[in-house]
Motif scaffolding. Structure first.
Motif, PDB file in Angstrom:
ATOM      1  N   PRO A 100      32.922  34.213  44.459  1.00  0.00           N
ATOM      2  CA  PRO A 100      31.989  33.809  43.405  1.00  0.00           C
ATOM      3  C   PRO A 100      31.924  34.886  42.321  1.00  0.00           C
ATOM      4  CG  PRO A 100      30.775  34.579  45.323  1.00  0.00           C
ATOM      5  CD  PRO A 100      32.233  34.572  45.700  1.00  0.00           C
ATOM      6  N   LEU A 101      31.843  34.441  41.077  1.00  0.00           N
ATOM      7  CA  LEU A 101      31.735  35.346  39.941  1.00  0.00           C
ATOM      8  C   LEU A 101      30.297  35.324  39.450  1.00  0.00           C
ATOM      9  CD1 LEU A 101      35.002  34.358  38.048  1.00  0.00           C
ATOM     10  CD2 LEU A 101      34.662  36.204  39.718  1.00  0.00           C
ATOM     11  N   VAL A 102      29.663  36.483  39.493  1.00  0.00           N
ATOM     12  CA  VAL A 102      28.242  36.586  39.155  1.00  0.00           C
ATOM     13  C   VAL A 102      28.071  37.592  38.039  1.00  0.00           C
ATOM     14  CG1 VAL A 102      25.950  37.161  40.050  1.00  0.00           C
ATOM     15  CG2 VAL A 102      27.607  36.008  41.530  1.00  0.00           C
ATOM     16  N   GLU A 103      27.356  37.167  37.003  1.00  0.00           N
ATOM     17  CA  GLU A 103      27.027  38.064  35.895  1.00  0.00           C
ATOM     18  C   GLU A 103      25.519  38.047  35.712  1.00  0.00           C
ATOM     19  OE1 GLU A 103      28.648  39.161  31.522  1.00  0.00           O
ATOM     20  OE2 GLU A 103      28.366  37.034  31.928  1.00  0.00           O
ATOM     21  N   GLU A 104      24.921  39.228  35.799  1.00  0.00           N
ATOM     22  CA  GLU A 104      23.462  39.369  35.646  1.00  0.00           C
ATOM     23  C   GLU A 104      22.722  38.391  36.556  1.00  0.00           C
ATOM     24  OE1 GLU A 104      22.472  39.197  31.492  1.00  0.00           O
ATOM     25  OE2 GLU A 104      23.922  40.760  30.994  1.00  0.00           O
ATOM     26  N   SER A 105      23.102  38.367  37.820  1.00  0.00           N
ATOM     27  CA  SER A 105      22.532  37.548  38.897  1.00  0.00           C
ATOM     28  C   SER A 105      22.704  36.034  38.705  1.00  0.00           C
ATOM     29  CB  SER A 105      21.050  37.902  39.146  1.00  0.00           C
ATOM     30  OG  SER A 105      20.226  37.392  38.116  1.00  0.00           O
ATOM     31  N   GLU A 106      23.551  35.624  37.781  1.00  0.00           N
ATOM     32  CA  GLU A 106      23.837  34.202  37.556  1.00  0.00           C
ATOM     33  C   GLU A 106      25.291  33.902  37.917  1.00  0.00           C
ATOM     34  OE1 GLU A 106      21.869  31.635  36.347  1.00  0.00           O
ATOM     35  OE2 GLU A 106      20.152  33.010  36.436  1.00  0.00           O
ATOM     36  N   LEU A 107      25.492  32.846  38.706  1.00  0.00           N
ATOM     37  CA  LEU A 107      26.840  32.398  39.019  1.00  0.00           C
ATOM     38  C   LEU A 107      27.468  31.841  37.742  1.00  0.00           C
ATOM     39  CD1 LEU A 107      28.931  31.727  41.348  1.00  0.00           C
ATOM     40  CD2 LEU A 107      28.026  29.411  41.168  1.00  0.00           C
ATOM     41  N   ILE A 108      28.669  32.311  37.405  1.00  0.00           N
ATOM     42  CA  ILE A 108      29.364  31.794  36.219  1.00  0.00           C
ATOM     43  C   ILE A 108      30.654  31.069  36.589  1.00  0.00           C
ATOM     44  CG2 ILE A 108      28.354  33.489  34.654  1.00  0.00           C
ATOM     45  CD1 ILE A 108      31.107  34.972  34.757  1.00  0.00           C
ATOM     46  N   GLY A 109      31.149  31.279  37.810  1.00  0.00           N
ATOM     47  CA  GLY A 109      32.384  30.629  38.217  1.00  0.00           C
ATOM     48  C   GLY A 109      32.885  31.152  39.546  1.00  0.00           C
ATOM     49  N   VAL A 110      34.130  30.825  39.842  1.00  0.00           N
ATOM     50  CA  VAL A 110      34.765  31.229  41.101  1.00  0.00           C
ATOM     51  C   VAL A 110      36.223  31.590  40.812  1.00  0.00           C
ATOM     52  CG1 VAL A 110      35.454  30.480  43.416  1.00  0.00           C
ATOM     53  CG2 VAL A 110      33.263  29.729  42.469  1.00  0.00           C
ATOM     54  N   LEU A 111      36.641  32.697  41.400  1.00  0.00           N
ATOM     55  CA  LEU A 111      38.027  33.150  41.319  1.00  0.00           C
ATOM     56  C   LEU A 111      38.685  32.847  42.657  1.00  0.00           C
ATOM     57  CD1 LEU A 111      40.278  34.761  39.847  1.00  0.00           C
ATOM     58  CD2 LEU A 111      39.196  36.851  40.745  1.00  0.00           C
ATOM     59  N   ASP A 112      39.794  32.094  42.620  1.00  0.00           N
ATOM     60  CA  ASP A 112      40.537  31.743  43.831  1.00  0.00           C
ATOM     61  C   ASP A 112      41.824  32.544  43.911  1.00  0.00           C
ATOM     62  OD1 ASP A 112      38.850  29.816  44.921  1.00  0.00           O
ATOM     63  OD2 ASP A 112      39.799  28.163  43.857  1.00  0.00           O
ATOM     64  N   PHE A 113      42.088  33.088  45.096  1.00  0.00           N
ATOM     65  CA  PHE A 113      43.376  33.692  45.406  1.00  0.00           C
ATOM     66  C   PHE A 113      44.013  32.791  46.456  1.00  0.00           C
ATOM     67  CE2 PHE A 113      40.708  37.238  44.076  1.00  0.00           C
ATOM     68  CZ  PHE A 113      41.493  37.767  43.058  1.00  0.00           C
ATOM     69  N   TYR A 114      45.321  32.594  46.382  1.00  0.00           N
ATOM     70  CA  TYR A 114      45.942  31.679  47.334  1.00  0.00           C
ATOM     71  C   TYR A 114      47.329  32.141  47.752  1.00  0.00           C
ATOM     72  CZ  TYR A 114      47.803  29.961  42.894  1.00  0.00           C
ATOM     73  OH  TYR A 114      48.372  29.882  41.651  1.00  0.00           O
ATOM     74  N   ALA A 115      47.718  31.626  48.924  1.00  0.00           N
ATOM     75  CA  ALA A 115      49.037  31.894  49.494  1.00  0.00           C
ATOM     76  C   ALA A 115      49.670  30.564  49.880  1.00  0.00           C
ATOM     77  CB  ALA A 115      48.914  32.803  50.713  1.00  0.00           C
ATOM     78  N   ARG A 116      50.980  30.521  49.819  1.00  0.00           N
ATOM     79  CA  ARG A 116      51.699  29.296  50.155  1.00  0.00           C
ATOM     80  C   ARG A 116      51.987  29.176  51.650  1.00  0.00           C
ATOM     81  NH1 ARG A 116      54.012  30.988  45.160  1.00  0.00           N
ATOM     82  NH2 ARG A 116      53.263  29.603  43.507  1.00  0.00           N
ATOM     83  N   ILE A 117      51.622  30.204  52.403  1.00  0.00           N
ATOM     84  CA  ILE A 117      51.702  30.138  53.867  1.00  0.00           C
ATOM     85  C   ILE A 117      50.311  30.467  54.405  1.00  0.00           C
ATOM     86  CG2 ILE A 117      54.155  30.743  54.010  1.00  0.00           C
ATOM     87  CD1 ILE A 117      53.273  33.603  54.734  1.00  0.00           C
ATOM     88  N   GLY A 118      50.020  29.978  55.618  1.00  0.00           N
ATOM     89  CA  GLY A 118      48.739  30.314  56.230  1.00  0.00           C
ATOM     90  C   GLY A 118      48.601  31.818  56.364  1.00  0.00           C
ATOM     91  N   ARG A 119      47.384  32.307  56.254  1.00  0.00           N
ATOM     92  CA  ARG A 119      47.192  33.765  56.306  1.00  0.00           C
ATOM     93  C   ARG A 119      45.784  34.069  56.771  1.00  0.00           C
ATOM     94  NH1 ARG A 119      47.714  37.836  51.339  1.00  0.00           N
ATOM     95  NH2 ARG A 119      46.200  39.205  52.217  1.00  0.00           N
ATOM     96  N   GLU A 120      45.660  35.157  57.507  1.00  0.00           N
ATOM     97  CA  GLU A 120      44.355  35.670  57.916  1.00  0.00           C
ATOM     98  C   GLU A 120      43.825  36.556  56.798  1.00  0.00           C
ATOM     99  OE1 GLU A 120      42.662  35.298  60.956  1.00  0.00           O
ATOM    100  OE2 GLU A 120      44.146  33.798  61.517  1.00  0.00           O
ATOM    101  N   TRP A 121      42.605  36.321  56.381  1.00  0.00           N
ATOM    102  CA  TRP A 121      41.962  37.153  55.360  1.00  0.00           C
ATOM    103  C   TRP A 121      41.100  38.171  56.094  1.00  0.00           C
ATOM    104  CZ3 TRP A 121      43.912  36.238  50.688  1.00  0.00           C
ATOM    105  CH2 TRP A 121      44.378  34.962  50.372  1.00  0.00           C
TER     106      TRP A 121
END
Length: 156
Positions: A100-121
């Motif tokens: 989640p992207l938060v600016e001054e305690s307000e949610l403004i959006g979401v940044l997604d990171f992705y992989a083309r194979i399954g992966r443990e985060w």
């Protein structure tokens, strides 16, 4: 500014490279507080964000609702561990981390990171994702300020 989309795409490509994932994508809240796809490092990211937007569910939506990072090891897994209804429209993406992207305690959006194979985060990946999310908020602020700063140089 016409260059903002190019800058944003370059930032997303750089973040994906830095993180060591296949891609990064961005959704921002619109005027009706709905997440909208605004950019990605490649076409797979656009497909992922478009699928979440059209289905109305997915890791980014869950991250926005919870206000917390959501890490999915395999998008194709059964709910609640995956989002198979999103995965069907976002091939070949398998693993997604939504920050989640938060600016001054307000949610403004979401940044997604992705992989083309399954992966443990793991916790280190979560920390990296969170730091890159904070950086993205700064980038978005700078881009917004550059759009509103239209006065010619030297004038008030």
């Amino acid at each position: 500014m016409a260059q903002a989309p190019v800058v944003l795409e370059n930032v997303l490509v750089g973040m994906a490279d830095l993180f060591g994932v296949d891609g990064a994508a961005l959704m921002l809240l619109d005027g009706q507080d709905r997440l909208r796809a605004v950019g990605a490092s490649d076409d797979d990211g656009i497909a992922l964000e478009s699928a979440q937007e059209s289905v109305g569910d997915g890791p980014a939506i869950a991250s926005a609702v919870r206000g917390d990072l959501v890490a999915i090891n395999d998008l194709h897994a059964a709910t609640p561990l995956g989002f198979p209804h999103v995965a069907a429209h976002a091939l070949p993406v398998r693993a997604v981390m939504s920050v989640p992207l938060v600016e001054e305690s307000e949610l403004i959006g979401v940044l997604d990171f992705y992989a083309r194979i399954g992966r443990e985060w793991d916790p280190a990946a979560a920390q990296t994702g969170s730091c890159l999310g904070e950086l993205m908020v700064i980038v978005l602020r700078v881009l917004a300020e550059s759009r509103t700063d239209s006065s010619p140089s030297g004038q008030m």
